[in-house]
Design an enzyme around this catalytic site. Structure first.
Site, PDB file in Angstrom:
ATOM      1  N   ALA A  65       0.919  -1.469   0.072  1.00 46.29           N
ATOM      2  CA  ALA A  65       0.120  -0.446   0.059  1.00 46.29           C
ATOM      3  C   ALA A  65       0.425   1.495  -0.129  1.00 46.29           C
ATOM      4  O   ALA A  65       1.931   1.023   0.334  1.00 46.29           O
ATOM      5  CB  ALA A  65      -0.889   0.139   1.155  1.00 46.29           C
ATOM      6  N   GLY A 110       0.520  -4.805   1.140  1.00 47.30           N
ATOM      7  CA  GLY A 110      -0.585  -4.542   0.047  1.00 47.30           C
ATOM      8  C   GLY A 110      -0.344  -5.952  -1.278  1.00 47.30           C
ATOM      9  O   GLY A 110      -0.537  -5.953  -1.941  1.00 47.30           O
ATOM     10  N   GLU A 113      -0.544  -9.502  -1.212  1.00 49.22           N
ATOM     11  CA  GLU A 113      -2.540  -9.302  -1.031  1.00 49.22           C
ATOM     12  C   GLU A 113      -2.732 -10.270  -2.421  1.00 49.22           C
ATOM     13  O   GLU A 113      -3.853 -10.528  -1.910  1.00 49.22           O
ATOM     14  CB  GLU A 113      -3.163  -8.247  -0.414  1.00 49.22           C
ATOM     15  CG  GLU A 113      -1.577  -8.242   1.348  1.00 49.22           C
ATOM     16  CD  GLU A 113      -2.523  -7.268   2.487  1.00 49.22           C
ATOM     17  OE1 GLU A 113      -2.369  -5.837   2.181  1.00 49.22           O
ATOM     18  OE2 GLU A 113      -3.383  -7.584   3.489  1.00 49.22           O
ATOM     19  N   GLU A 133       3.845  -5.116   7.292  1.00 47.38           N
ATOM     20  CA  GLU A 133       3.235  -4.269   8.064  1.00 47.38           C
ATOM     21  C   GLU A 133       4.238  -4.239   9.417  1.00 47.38           C
ATOM     22  O   GLU A 133       3.913  -3.410   9.575  1.00 47.38           O
ATOM     23  CB  GLU A 133       1.757  -4.346   7.991  1.00 47.38           C
ATOM     24  CG  GLU A 133       0.828  -4.484   6.458  1.00 47.38           C
ATOM     25  CD  GLU A 133       1.495  -5.517   5.976  1.00 47.38           C
ATOM     26  OE1 GLU A 133       2.316  -6.567   6.112  1.00 47.38           O
ATOM     27  OE2 GLU A 133       0.948  -5.865   4.744  1.00 47.38           O
TER      28      GLU A 133
HETATM   29  N1  COA Z   1       4.585   3.202  -0.427  1.00 45.37           N
HETATM   30  C1  COA Z   1       5.057   4.666  -1.048  1.00 45.37           C
HETATM   31  N2  COA Z   1       6.304   4.957  -1.207  1.00 45.37           N
HETATM   32  C2  COA Z   1       6.688   3.280  -1.636  1.00 45.37           C
HETATM   33  C3  COA Z   1       7.040   1.910  -0.842  1.00 45.37           C
HETATM   34  C4  COA Z   1       5.452   2.404  -0.762  1.00 45.37           C
HETATM   35  N3  COA Z   1       4.891   1.074   0.023  1.00 45.37           N
HETATM   36  N4  COA Z   1       7.294   1.218  -0.945  1.00 45.37           N
HETATM   37  C5  COA Z   1       8.388   2.034  -2.370  1.00 45.37           C
HETATM   38  N5  COA Z   1       8.321   3.185  -2.357  1.00 45.37           N
HETATM   39  C6  COA Z   1       8.757   4.374  -2.560  1.00 45.37           C
HETATM   40  C7  COA Z   1       9.922   4.373  -1.957  1.00 45.37           C
HETATM   41  O1  COA Z   1       9.488   5.416  -1.150  1.00 45.37           O
HETATM   42  C8  COA Z   1      10.959   5.388  -2.787  1.00 45.37           C
HETATM   43  O2  COA Z   1      10.888   6.633  -3.307  1.00 45.37           O
HETATM   44  P1  COA Z   1      10.922   7.767  -4.097  1.00 45.37           P
HETATM   45  O3  COA Z   1      12.061   6.747  -4.942  1.00 45.37           O
HETATM   46  O4  COA Z   1      10.971   8.483  -3.704  1.00 45.37           O
HETATM   47  O5  COA Z   1      11.534   8.207  -2.282  1.00 45.37           O
HETATM   48  C9  COA Z   1      11.038   4.950  -3.666  1.00 45.37           C
HETATM   49  O6  COA Z   1       9.802   3.834  -3.719  1.00 45.37           O
HETATM   50  C10 COA Z   1      11.777   3.517  -3.997  1.00 45.37           C
HETATM   51  O7  COA Z   1      11.815   2.946  -3.155  1.00 45.37           O
HETATM   52  P2  COA Z   1      13.154   2.282  -2.217  1.00 45.37           P
HETATM   53  O8  COA Z   1      12.906   2.340  -0.409  1.00 45.37           O
HETATM   54  O9  COA Z   1      13.853   3.837  -2.579  1.00 45.37           O
HETATM   55  O10 COA Z   1      13.998   1.073  -2.922  1.00 45.37           O
HETATM   56  P3  COA Z   1      14.798  -0.083  -2.315  1.00 45.37           P
HETATM   57  O11 COA Z   1      15.365  -0.689  -3.588  1.00 45.37           O
HETATM   58  O12 COA Z   1      15.971   1.023  -2.099  1.00 45.37           O
HETATM   59  O13 COA Z   1      13.982  -0.950  -1.341  1.00 45.37           O
HETATM   60  C11 COA Z   1      12.161  -1.940  -0.004  1.00 45.37           C
HETATM   61  C12 COA Z   1      13.174  -1.444  -1.648  1.00 45.37           C
HETATM   62  C13 COA Z   1      10.649  -2.580  -1.591  1.00 45.37           C
HETATM   63  C14 COA Z   1      12.622  -3.118   0.156  1.00 45.37           C
HETATM   64  C15 COA Z   1      11.498  -0.584   0.275  1.00 45.37           C
HETATM   65  O14 COA Z   1      10.885   0.456  -0.808  1.00 45.37           O
HETATM   66  C16 COA Z   1      10.767  -0.348   1.553  1.00 45.37           C
HETATM   67  O15 COA Z   1      10.576  -1.326   2.236  1.00 45.37           O
HETATM   68  N6  COA Z   1       9.050  -0.363   1.006  1.00 45.37           N
HETATM   69  C17 COA Z   1       8.032  -0.795   1.478  1.00 45.37           C
HETATM   70  C18 COA Z   1       7.271  -1.944   2.046  1.00 45.37           C
HETATM   71  C19 COA Z   1       6.825  -2.058   2.873  1.00 45.37           C
HETATM   72  O16 COA Z   1       6.382  -1.558   3.876  1.00 45.37           O
HETATM   73  N7  COA Z   1       5.590  -2.417   2.758  1.00 45.37           N
HETATM   74  C20 COA Z   1       3.831  -2.215   3.302  1.00 45.37           C
HETATM   75  C21 COA Z   1       2.889  -1.559   3.325  1.00 45.37           C
HETATM   76  S1  COA Z   1       1.751  -1.322   4.227  1.00 45.37           S
END
Ligand code: COA
Length: 258
Positions: A65, A110, A113, A133
């Protein structure tokens, strides 16, 4: 037609690509609106036989999400968001046309999911699955606690939910979360091949299989009784007559979905 999705229809397969690669295809309000519209299209367009959902870019299916929408929500708004996500994912799960997730990278929160709401999953070898989460002080809200237990069993699901631990495609396959692991280059081709086979079968019978198999997880439905009903219904279809006649005449059946 869509702001956040790319869509194409080829050989009866409608491919939906969630297209916010700079945000790793995170599910925001616009994506939900578009997915809902896509489900209307899937239900109403007879040229669509089956569906693939995938993500744009080399890194992610859907990384969850959209976390940036969370800060402003109060409890009631959060509940409404979860309800909206659950309703849309239930439409995917209960679609009478097969919907398959082609998981091409991170499928987190999400995103996991969404993949789990599809009828089954194919993953590329760079895919990663998880419900992170608890890292954010939340729990899954779009059906993740329920479908993860259904798909991989309670013990492993509990561990993944509580630890936020990510698993790779190989482990996801061992756990039964995905059916096949492919290279990144062959993911869509492999998924299309599976759907080509399914699309050659009787569509009303395929829909009956989906409905009956889903009934296993619906306590208010007697799945065995539903199976009897659906089995009987097939005998009223032209396709059943065609399928049985074609077998007896030793030829390939030509199904019409009637
Ligand atoms: N919601 C909003 N933005 C998200 C996102 C999410 N769930 N997941 C990634 N992004 C965005 C990042 O903020 C970043 O944006 P920016 O360039 O404007 O700062 C962009 O996507 C790239 O992500 P980044 O974190 O830089 O990539 P990474 O390769 O270093 O890491 C992940 C990848 C997937 C490990 C990391 O993005 C992450 O942990 N995301 C969240 C996962 C999560 O908790 N999901 C459950 C949500 S309830």
């Amino acid at each position: 037609m869509y702001q956040t999705l790319l869509a194409s229809l080829e050989n009866g397969i409608y491919t939906i690509t969630i297209n916010r690669p700079d945000k790793l295809n995170a599910l925001n309000k616009d994506v939900f609106t578009d997915l809902n519209t896509a489900l209307d299209e899937i239900e109403s367009n007879p040229e669509i036989k089956s569906v693939i959902i995938t993500g744009s870019g080399p890194k992610a299916f859907v990384a969850g999400a959209d976390i940036s929408e969370f800060n402003s929500l109060n409890k009631e708004q959060a509940k409404a968001l979860a309800k909206r996500g659950q309703d849309i994912f239930a439409r995917i799960e209960n679609s009478s046309k097969p919907i398959v997730a082609a998981v091409n990278g991170f499928a987190l929160g999400g995103g996991c999911e969404l993949a789990m709401s599809c009828h089954f999953r194919v993953a590329s070898d760079n895919a990663k699955f998880g419900q992170p989460e608890v890292n954010l002080g939340l729990i899954p809200g779009y059906g993740g606690t329920q479908r993860l237990v259904q798909l991989i069993g309670k013990g492993k699901a509990m561990e993944l939910l509580m630890s936020a631990h990510m698993i790779d495609a190989k482990e996801a396959k061992e756990l039964g979360l995905v059916n096949y692991v492919t290279t990144t280059d062959t993911l869509l081709e492999h998924t299309r091949k599976i759907l080509d086979v399914i699309n050659s079968k009787a569509p009303l019978a395929v829909a009956g299989c989906i409905k009956a198999a889903n009934a296993v997880f619906n306590e208010s439905i007697d799945g065995f009784a539903l199976e009897i009903e659906e089995f009987g219904n097939t005998f009223d279809t032209e396709d059943m007559k065609e399928g049985v006649t074609a077998f007896l005449e030793k030829r390939k059946a030509d199904f019409k979905g009637k």
